[in-house]
Design an enzyme around this catalytic site. Structure first.
Site, PDB file in Angstrom:
ATOM      1  N   GLY A  15       0.838  -1.204   0.000  1.00 18.77           N
ATOM      2  CA  GLY A  15       0.000   0.000   0.000  1.00 18.77           C
ATOM      3  C   GLY A  15       0.868   1.248   0.000  1.00 18.77           C
ATOM      4  N   ARG A  88       4.214 -16.223  -4.034  1.00 17.82           N
ATOM      5  CA  ARG A  88       2.933 -16.966  -4.062  1.00 17.82           C
ATOM      6  C   ARG A  88       2.079 -16.373  -5.182  1.00 17.82           C
ATOM      7  NH1 ARG A  88       0.858 -15.153   1.237  1.00 17.82           N
ATOM      8  NH2 ARG A  88      -1.089 -15.552   0.180  1.00 17.82           N
ATOM      9  N   ASP A 125       6.263  -4.972   5.647  1.00 21.18           N
ATOM     10  CA  ASP A 125       6.771  -6.314   5.966  1.00 21.18           C
ATOM     11  C   ASP A 125       6.667  -7.263   4.780  1.00 21.18           C
ATOM     12  OD1 ASP A 125       4.013  -6.170   6.253  1.00 21.18           O
ATOM     13  OD2 ASP A 125       3.925  -7.808   7.687  1.00 21.18           O
ATOM     14  N   THR A 147       5.241   2.119   5.973  1.00 22.09           N
ATOM     15  CA  THR A 147       3.862   1.708   6.235  1.00 22.09           C
ATOM     16  C   THR A 147       3.211   2.711   7.164  1.00 22.09           C
ATOM     17  OG1 THR A 147       2.386   0.214   7.437  1.00 22.09           O
ATOM     18  CG2 THR A 147       4.704  -0.050   7.909  1.00 22.09           C
ATOM     19  N   ASP A 149       0.922   1.993   8.983  1.00 25.34           N
ATOM     20  CA  ASP A 149       0.521   1.243  10.189  1.00 25.34           C
ATOM     21  C   ASP A 149       1.622   1.214  11.257  1.00 25.34           C
ATOM     22  OD1 ASP A 149      -1.758   0.726   8.801  1.00 25.34           O
ATOM     23  OD2 ASP A 149      -1.460  -1.429   8.607  1.00 25.34           O
ATOM     24  N   ASP A 151       3.952  -0.902  11.760  1.00 26.05           N
ATOM     25  CA  ASP A 151       4.026  -2.216  12.411  1.00 26.05           C
ATOM     26  C   ASP A 151       5.288  -3.000  12.052  1.00 26.05           C
ATOM     27  OD1 ASP A 151       3.391  -2.777   9.794  1.00 26.05           O
ATOM     28  OD2 ASP A 151       1.500  -3.789  10.215  1.00 26.05           O
ATOM     29  N   ARG A 193      -4.185  -2.816  10.450  1.00 25.88           N
ATOM     30  CA  ARG A 193      -4.619  -4.201  10.223  1.00 25.88           C
ATOM     31  C   ARG A 193      -4.293  -5.106  11.412  1.00 25.88           C
ATOM     32  NH1 ARG A 193      -5.548  -7.664   6.045  1.00 25.88           N
ATOM     33  NH2 ARG A 193      -6.068  -5.881   4.765  1.00 25.88           N
TER      34      ARG A 193
HETATM   35  O1  F6P Z   1      -0.776  -1.819   5.317  1.00 22.97           O
HETATM   36  C1  F6P Z   1      -1.340  -0.587   5.227  1.00 22.97           C
HETATM   37  C2  F6P Z   1      -2.808  -0.659   5.027  1.00 22.97           C
HETATM   38  O2  F6P Z   1      -3.120   0.684   5.059  1.00 22.97           O
HETATM   39  C3  F6P Z   1      -3.611  -1.484   6.050  1.00 22.97           C
HETATM   40  O3  F6P Z   1      -3.873  -0.819   7.243  1.00 22.97           O
HETATM   41  C4  F6P Z   1      -4.858  -1.781   5.279  1.00 22.97           C
HETATM   42  O4  F6P Z   1      -5.516  -2.912   5.780  1.00 22.97           O
HETATM   43  C5  F6P Z   1      -4.343  -1.991   3.913  1.00 22.97           C
HETATM   44  O5  F6P Z   1      -3.211  -1.170   3.767  1.00 22.97           O
HETATM   45  C6  F6P Z   1      -5.377  -1.729   2.840  1.00 22.97           C
HETATM   46  O6  F6P Z   1      -4.780  -1.770   1.595  1.00 22.97           O
HETATM   47  P1  F6P Z   1      -5.543  -1.710   0.198  1.00 22.97           P
HETATM   48  O7  F6P Z   1      -6.927  -1.210   0.418  1.00 22.97           O
HETATM   49  O8  F6P Z   1      -4.726  -0.801  -0.638  1.00 22.97           O
HETATM   50  O9  F6P Z   1      -5.537  -3.110  -0.318  1.00 22.97           O
END
Ligand code: F6P
Length: 368
Positions: A15, A88, A125, A147, A149, A151, A193
């Site tokens: 993302g 994968r 990650d 990210t 997030d 994380d 997430r």
């Molecule tokens: O990893 C970042 C993040 O923003 C998560 O919090 C979220 O679940 C995910 O990306 C959503 O990504 P997309 O809608 O682009 O598939």
């Protein structure tokens, strides 16, 4: 070793996050200043692996002109994807069934065919795990932690997080007045997430009454009691922040859809919590999903600076002969840590961390 580098590639994966373009700019300028050529790969590895999909070329020769003025822009000039993980990769077998295969050897051949000596992989990650496969196959790889997030383990912070938290906090500030005007409960769903960093930090800064995060499964009855107390003792409205990955005690994630080869699409927890709180408290509730708004816009000053520092450090690392490492903020400096270490554990909110303790001391409920 380091002096053998002539041509490096950079890609952005997963993302998007504010600061990606700033990293690209720092990488390009620092590498060109060393006399190296820089190739941008479009959309993760797609530009390298599926050049036929790109009429204007899946690989872009990046010049100083290409990166002029991009530091302040959100998104990524290279494009990104969180589909088609090369370890994968989803394909249709001869029976017409969808299966997943490993295409990393094929991509490795493409790196060699294109005379690419090293890769700067900018990602979270998932993207850094993939990049580490190429490091193990002999490509020089430096990871840059991205990210919203926050994380990723091994770095104090990832770029993109500060912008996301700042925006979420501004949204919460705005919601106070409308919540107060109607005496409502406003439930705000934010991204996050597996880790509740965005919810926790924006919830504290934006004066939420309750924060629900993946690390602390909640009991909705306890959240409702806390909100009732707020209406009796503090003010006649309430703000609740919910991370998209929050789960009720004994329950599961709110999943919108599933797709082979990618993470489940989460969402809907904000609505669920709002409906339940309305019923349990008798106060009208509304939910707001901030979602991808958190990923958009110009990076904050902090994210610009850290992205530029990470990009420059990635080139410094390559020049020093490093490979298979991620640049990581370790104040006051930027260090390198093995990609293996950065990707084998997720950085979730520790239950005894200072921010969480502060939130509890301020009277914020977590539903536990
Ligand atoms: O990893 C970042 C993040 O923003 C998560 O919090 C979220 O679940 C995910 O990306 C959503 O990504 P997309 O809608 O682009 O598939």
């Amino acid at each position: 070793m380091p002096e053998t580098i002539k041509r490096i590639a950079i890609n952005t994966g997963g993302g998007d996050a504010p600061g990606l373009n700033a990293v690209i700019r720092a990488v390009v300028i620092s590498a060109l200043n060393k006399g190296w050529e820089v190739i941008g790969i479009r959309d993760g590895y797609n530009g390298l692996f599926k050049p036929e999909d790109y009429p204007n070329g899946g690989l872009i020769n990046l010049t100083k002109d290409d990166v002029k003025g991009i530091t302040i822009l959100g998104g990524t000039i290279l494009g990104t994807t969180n589909k088609g993980n090369p370890t994968r990769y989803p394909v249709t077998d001869k029976n017409g069934d969808m299966i997943e295969i490993d295409i990393t050897d094929k991509i490795m051949d493409k790196f060699n065919e294109n005379n690419i000596d090293a890769l700067i992989a900018v990602g979270g990650d998932g993207s850094l795990l993939i990049a580490n496969c190429f490091a193990k196959k002999g490509l020089k790889v430096i990871g840059v932690p991205k990210t919203i997030d926050n994380d990723l383990d091994g770095t104090v912070i990832t770029f993109g997080f500060d912008t996301a938290v700042s925006f979420a906090t501004e949204a919460l500030d705005r919601l106070h007045s409308t919540a107060q005007a109607h005496g409502r409960i406003m439930v705000v769903e934010v991204m996050g997430r597996y880790a509740g960093w965005i919810a926790l930090n924006s919830g504290i800064s934006g004066l939420a009454d309750a924060i629900l995060i993946p690390e602390i499964p909640y009991d909705i009855n306890k959240v409702a009691s806390a909100i009732k107390e707020v209406y009796q003792e503090k003010h006649k409205y309430s703000i609740v922040v919910v991370a998209e990955g929050a789960t009720p005690k004994g329950g599961t994630h709110s999943v919108l859809s599933k797709e082979l080869g990618r993470a489940d699409k989460l969402g809907g927890i904000g609505d669920k919590v709002a409906n339940e709180l309305q019923e349990l408290t008798g106060h009208e509730a509304r939910s707001v999903i901030l979602g991808h708004l958190l990923r958009g816009g110009s990076p904050t000053t902090f994210d610009r600076l850290i992205s530029l520092r990470f990009g420059a450090a990635a080139i410094r690392a390559l020049a020093e002969g490093e490979s298979g490492v991620m640049v990581a903020l370790d104040p006051p400096t930027v260090n390198y840590i093995p990609l293996e270490e950065a990707t084998n554990r997720m950085k979730v909110v520790p239950l005894d961390c200072d921010s969480l303790r502060t939130a509890r001391e301020l009277g914020i409920a977590f539903g536990d």
